[in-house]
Design a protein around this motif. Structure first.
Motif, PDB file in Angstrom:
ATOM      1  N   LEU A 207       0.814  -1.213   0.000  1.00  0.00           N
ATOM      2  CA  LEU A 207       0.000   0.000   0.000  1.00  0.00           C
ATOM      3  C   LEU A 207       0.849   1.265   0.000  1.00  0.00           C
ATOM      4  O   LEU A 207       0.355   2.341  -0.337  1.00  0.00           O
ATOM      5  N   ALA A 208       2.114   1.137   0.392  1.00  0.00           N
ATOM      6  CA  ALA A 208       3.019   2.296   0.367  1.00  0.00           C
ATOM      7  C   ALA A 208       3.882   2.331  -0.887  1.00  0.00           C
ATOM      8  O   ALA A 208       4.696   3.241  -1.052  1.00  0.00           O
ATOM      9  N   SER A 209       3.709   1.377  -1.787  1.00  0.00           N
ATOM     10  CA  SER A 209       4.627   1.206  -2.912  1.00  0.00           C
ATOM     11  C   SER A 209       4.353   2.140  -4.085  1.00  0.00           C
ATOM     12  O   SER A 209       5.202   2.302  -4.952  1.00  0.00           O
ATOM     13  N   GLY A 210       3.177   2.717  -4.144  1.00  0.00           N
ATOM     14  CA  GLY A 210       2.829   3.546  -5.298  1.00  0.00           C
ATOM     15  C   GLY A 210       2.064   2.801  -6.364  1.00  0.00           C
ATOM     16  O   GLY A 210       1.616   3.401  -7.344  1.00  0.00           O
TER      17      GLY A 210
ATOM     18  N   ARG B 204      -7.013   2.466  -4.762  1.00  0.00           N
ATOM     19  CA  ARG B 204      -6.139   3.402  -4.080  1.00  0.00           C
ATOM     20  C   ARG B 204      -4.715   3.309  -4.572  1.00  0.00           C
ATOM     21  O   ARG B 204      -4.298   2.313  -5.189  1.00  0.00           O
ATOM     22  N   ASP B 205      -3.975   4.382  -4.315  1.00  0.00           N
ATOM     23  CA  ASP B 205      -2.525   4.341  -4.408  1.00  0.00           C
ATOM     24  C   ASP B 205      -2.011   4.882  -3.082  1.00  0.00           C
ATOM     25  O   ASP B 205      -2.769   4.982  -2.108  1.00  0.00           O
ATOM     26  N   ALA B 206      -0.727   5.233  -3.025  1.00  0.00           N
ATOM     27  CA  ALA B 206      -0.150   5.643  -1.747  1.00  0.00           C
ATOM     28  C   ALA B 206      -0.749   6.948  -1.210  1.00  0.00           C
ATOM     29  O   ALA B 206      -0.678   7.206  -0.014  1.00  0.00           O
ATOM     30  N   GLY B 207      -1.363   7.750  -2.083  1.00  0.00           N
ATOM     31  CA  GLY B 207      -1.858   9.037  -1.618  1.00  0.00           C
ATOM     32  C   GLY B 207      -3.341   9.291  -1.804  1.00  0.00           C
ATOM     33  O   GLY B 207      -3.876  10.253  -1.256  1.00  0.00           O
TER      34      GLY B 207
ATOM     35  N   SER C 115      -9.056  10.411 -11.053  1.00  0.00           N
ATOM     36  CA  SER C 115      -7.781  10.880 -10.508  1.00  0.00           C
ATOM     37  C   SER C 115      -6.712   9.798 -10.515  1.00  0.00           C
ATOM     38  O   SER C 115      -5.522  10.095 -10.346  1.00  0.00           O
ATOM     39  N   LEU C 116      -7.127   8.533 -10.714  1.00  0.00           N
ATOM     40  CA  LEU C 116      -6.183   7.420 -10.632  1.00  0.00           C
ATOM     41  C   LEU C 116      -5.961   6.708 -11.961  1.00  0.00           C
ATOM     42  O   LEU C 116      -4.839   6.281 -12.267  1.00  0.00           O
TER      43      LEU C 116
ATOM     44  N   ARG D 158      -0.468   7.281 -14.515  1.00  0.00           N
ATOM     45  CA  ARG D 158       0.985   7.352 -14.679  1.00  0.00           C
ATOM     46  C   ARG D 158       1.547   5.931 -14.682  1.00  0.00           C
ATOM     47  O   ARG D 158       0.884   5.000 -14.208  1.00  0.00           O
ATOM     48  N   PRO D 159       2.736   5.729 -15.195  1.00  0.00           N
ATOM     49  CA  PRO D 159       3.281   4.367 -15.304  1.00  0.00           C
ATOM     50  C   PRO D 159       3.445   3.700 -13.941  1.00  0.00           C
ATOM     51  O   PRO D 159       4.174   4.191 -13.079  1.00  0.00           O
TER      52      PRO D 159
END
Length: 406
Positions: free
Chosen positions: A220-223, A235-238, A300-301, A317-318
């Protein structure tokens, strides 16, 4: 306080309820009733224990506020163990204030722990954490320190702070060894199992593997773009996009995430989202509408792009796209997550913990019972549901908690 009462209290403090009963079993005075109630609770007869404690609270005089407050704390613990989540929490708060006022800091700390444990059980992590904020447990006896550290560990586990959780469990284990109470040691060992048992499955590029809690935290913190089927969010990290109240949209997102980077045929999406076996024009039209809604939610994702045969998920984003799934796909996983603790639950308590209606929970329980996964005993309001822990079905990620606290 006479010698028999003192000896019985010491026996209870060391986890010897039978030794306590030998000293006060034939007595009917208020202190003896209270000690008998606590002893019966330790032996597992919660109904008798509750009755004895109520009798003791009535028997104590108006000047014995501390004794009555201790009875209230003991009743609250019985209510928590028996999963009576409707028990009046304000009574426990008042009892804690009385104990603090009169200098009984050990029992006041126990009341504070019970408040935090109840809040933790129903997923109110911020409130549970605030109950313990600034409290120093070093002056408590070993058993109380172990109980305090178990609550700290429980909060850290729910928030996926695995280093903090392991540290708290280590302190709890040390305190439990000092207390030398077998039941407490077993409780700490059971809590520690969560850290070494797969908590979820990772599905990425057609490959599936189990993850420990530390690995979930790292993921979950990896991006990476995570389609989280434990919480029904993307979700992503933010950023977190919740689809918990949009089951069709989440079914589409999960199907697209499992297939990424490939696309998914329209017929497969129809089957997963709507349950249709064949994609006719009405299904296709509805699919276009729902995909449009999914695009809006995930703007947004990621984007959802149309292809010749269906649709594909395209991150903004990649980065990798992965699916985080429960250890086992169960139709009523959240209910099983609570019942897996081995305690007996009423349907009303499950409804409080899940934040769902009682009727919804009852339907889930009836379906699970028909499948042989849970069993009930008692009738009417006394009816309770339970199941032994399901091997290979850890439940931490399915229990309620703040999404932003992962």
């Amino acid at each position: 306080m006479d010698s028999l009462i003192t000896a019985a209290a010491r026996a209870l403090a060391t986890g010897d309820p039978l030794g306590a009963l030998k000293r006060v079993a034939l007595r009917e005075d208020a202190p003896a009733l209270a000690l008998r109630g606590i002893a019966m609770a330790q032996l597992g007869d919660l109904v008798r224990a509750k009755a004895l404690l109520k009798s003791a609270a009535r028997a104590f005089g108006p000047r014995e506020a501390v004794a009555r407050a201790r009875c209230v704390v003991a009743e609250a613990e019985i209510a928590l163990v028996s999963r009576d989540l409707g028990w009046p929490a304000k009574a426990l708060d008042a009892a804690r204030a009385t104990l603090e006022k009169h200098g009984d800091h050990v029992n006041a700390a126990h009341a504070r722990n019970l408040e935090a444990r109840r809040l933790l059980l129903i997923g109110r992590l911020d409130e549970a954490e605030s109950r313990l904020a600034g409290f120093d447990p070093t002056t408590l006896p070993p058993a109380s320190r172990a109980a305090h550290e178990l609550v700290i560990a429980g909060i850290a586990i729910r928030r996926l702070r695995t280093k903090a959780a392991r540290a708290a469990l280590g302190r709890a284990e040390h305190a439990a060894r000092q207390a030398d109470i077998p039941a407490l040691t077993a409780e700490v060992e059971g809590a520690s199992l969560v850290m070494n048992t797969p908590a979820a499955r990772l599905i990425a590029r057609g490959v599936e593997r189990p993850l420990l809690l530390e690995e979930v935290e790292a993921l979950l913190a990896s991006g990476a773009l995570v389609v989280d089927a434990c919480r029904n969010v993307v979700r992503d990290a933010g950023t977190i996009v919740s689809l918990a109240t949009r089951p069709v949209l989440f079914a589409l997102a999960r199907t697209l995430g499992e297939a990424w980077p490939a696309d998914v045929p329209r017929s497969t999406l129809v089957a997963r989202a709507f349950g249709g076996k064949h994609a006719d024009e009405s299904h296709r039209a509805r699919l276009r509408v729902e995909v449009g809604r999914l695009r809006v939610e995930l703007r947004s994702l990621a984007d959802v792009s149309a292809t010749k045969r269906g649709f594909a998920l395209k991150p903004r984003r990649p980065r990798d796209v992965v699916v985080l799934a429960p250890p086992a796909d169960e139709p009523h996983a959240a209910v099983l997550a609570f019942l897996a603790d081995g305690e007996s639950w009423s349907s009303s308590a499950l409804a409080i913990a899940l934040g769902a209606s009682s009727r919804t929970v009852q339907r889930s329980l009836e379906q699970l019972a028909a499948a042989g996964k849970v069993q009930s005993f008692g009738r009417g309001r006394a009816r309770r549901w339970m199941t032994p822990p399901v091997p290979g079905f850890p439940t931490i990620l399915l229990l309620p908690g703040s999404l932003s606290s992962y």
